[in-house]
Design a protein around this motif. Structure first.
Motif, PDB file in Angstrom:
ATOM      1  N   GLY A  99       0.788  -1.227   0.000  1.00 39.57           N
ATOM      2  CA  GLY A  99       0.000   0.000   0.000  1.00 39.57           C
ATOM      3  C   GLY A  99       0.821   1.278   0.000  1.00 39.57           C
ATOM      4  O   GLY A  99       0.239   2.370  -0.025  1.00 39.57           O
ATOM      5  N   PHE A 100       2.170   1.160   0.002  1.00 35.46           N
ATOM      6  CA  PHE A 100       3.006   2.373  -0.008  1.00 35.46           C
ATOM      7  C   PHE A 100       2.674   3.219  -1.235  1.00 35.46           C
ATOM      8  O   PHE A 100       2.545   2.722  -2.342  1.00 35.46           O
ATOM      9  CB  PHE A 100       4.492   1.995  -0.031  1.00 35.46           C
ATOM     10  N   ARG A 101       2.568   4.528  -1.017  1.00 35.19           N
ATOM     11  CA  ARG A 101       2.356   5.481  -2.109  1.00 35.19           C
ATOM     12  C   ARG A 101       3.301   6.633  -1.886  1.00 35.19           C
ATOM     13  O   ARG A 101       3.461   7.135  -0.777  1.00 35.19           O
ATOM     14  CB  ARG A 101       0.926   5.992  -2.096  1.00 35.19           C
ATOM     15  N   GLY A 102       3.951   7.041  -2.967  1.00 35.98           N
ATOM     16  CA  GLY A 102       4.893   8.148  -2.846  1.00 35.98           C
ATOM     17  C   GLY A 102       5.727   8.322  -4.096  1.00 35.98           C
ATOM     18  O   GLY A 102       5.258   8.070  -5.211  1.00 35.98           O
ATOM     19  N   VAL A 103       6.977   8.746  -3.878  1.00 40.27           N
ATOM     20  CA  VAL A 103       7.896   9.013  -4.987  1.00 40.27           C
ATOM     21  C   VAL A 103       9.166   8.198  -4.783  1.00 40.27           C
ATOM     22  O   VAL A 103       9.751   8.201  -3.688  1.00 40.27           O
ATOM     23  CB  VAL A 103       8.247  10.518  -5.071  1.00 40.27           C
ATOM     24  N   TRP A 104       9.563   7.489  -5.837  1.00 38.40           N
ATOM     25  CA  TRP A 104      10.859   6.805  -5.882  1.00 38.40           C
ATOM     26  C   TRP A 104      11.773   7.691  -6.706  1.00 38.40           C
ATOM     27  O   TRP A 104      11.446   8.033  -7.842  1.00 38.40           O
ATOM     28  CB  TRP A 104      10.728   5.429  -6.515  1.00 38.40           C
ATOM     29  N   GLU A 105      12.908   8.053  -6.144  1.00 38.68           N
ATOM     30  CA  GLU A 105      13.869   8.902  -6.843  1.00 38.68           C
ATOM     31  C   GLU A 105      15.215   8.194  -6.883  1.00 38.68           C
ATOM     32  O   GLU A 105      15.796   7.893  -5.847  1.00 38.68           O
ATOM     33  CB  GLU A 105      13.990  10.234  -6.099  1.00 38.68           C
ATOM     34  N   THR A 106      15.675   7.885  -8.081  1.00 37.70           N
ATOM     35  CA  THR A 106      16.996   7.307  -8.256  1.00 37.70           C
ATOM     36  C   THR A 106      17.953   8.478  -8.481  1.00 37.70           C
ATOM     37  O   THR A 106      17.906   9.135  -9.525  1.00 37.70           O
ATOM     38  CB  THR A 106      17.022   6.329  -9.451  1.00 37.70           C
ATOM     39  N   LEU A 107      18.778   8.755  -7.465  1.00 40.90           N
ATOM     40  CA  LEU A 107      19.668   9.922  -7.499  1.00 40.90           C
ATOM     41  C   LEU A 107      20.932   9.658  -8.288  1.00 40.90           C
ATOM     42  O   LEU A 107      21.505  10.584  -8.876  1.00 40.90           O
ATOM     43  CB  LEU A 107      20.006  10.347  -6.065  1.00 40.90           C
TER      44      LEU A 107
END
Length: 120
Positions: A99-107
């Motif tokens: 259920g995680f919701r958000g932003v994945w950012e590959t830096l």
């Protein structure tokens, strides 16, 4: 039936290239590939290696989908829609709950091992 041991380094699985849907991409060009070295229970359990170029996109895990990650290379940031922000680098391991919701950012270019489990 004898139990099997699956060594990722001995797998003959081929990488599959993909990217987030364009409407989910927030920045960069996060081209990805995954090698599913193991699948069981009708693909409800997957294990393998994932690679990604820098960029960020919205993620939304299904209510039954859990993921264990161990970063092998690179630097990522996950921002939960509820507020918390976490960063992970090579050597770090973590679980993303269902259920995680958000932003994945590959830096920076990232490689990780993953285990995805979909619980009934």
């Amino acid at each position: 039936m004898a139990a099997k041991l699956i060594a990722f380094g001995e797998s003959s699985a081929e990488p599959e290239a993909f990217a987030p849907a364009p409407e989910r991409v927030l920045s960069g060009n996060p081209q990805q590939s995954a090698i599913n070295h193991y699948a069981a229970a009708g693909d409800r359990l997957l294990a393998g290696e994932w690679r990604c170029e820098p960029g960020s996109w919205r993620v939304s895990y299904d209510p039954d989908e859990y993921e264990f990650c161990q970063i092998l290379e690179g630097h990522v940031r996950l921002t939960d829609d509820a507020g918390p922000v976490r960063e992970f680098r090579a050597g770090d391991a973590f679980v993303i709950e269902a259920g995680f919701r958000g932003v994945w950012e590959t830096l920076s270019y990232c490689r990780k091992h993953y285990v995805i489990c979909r619980l009934p």
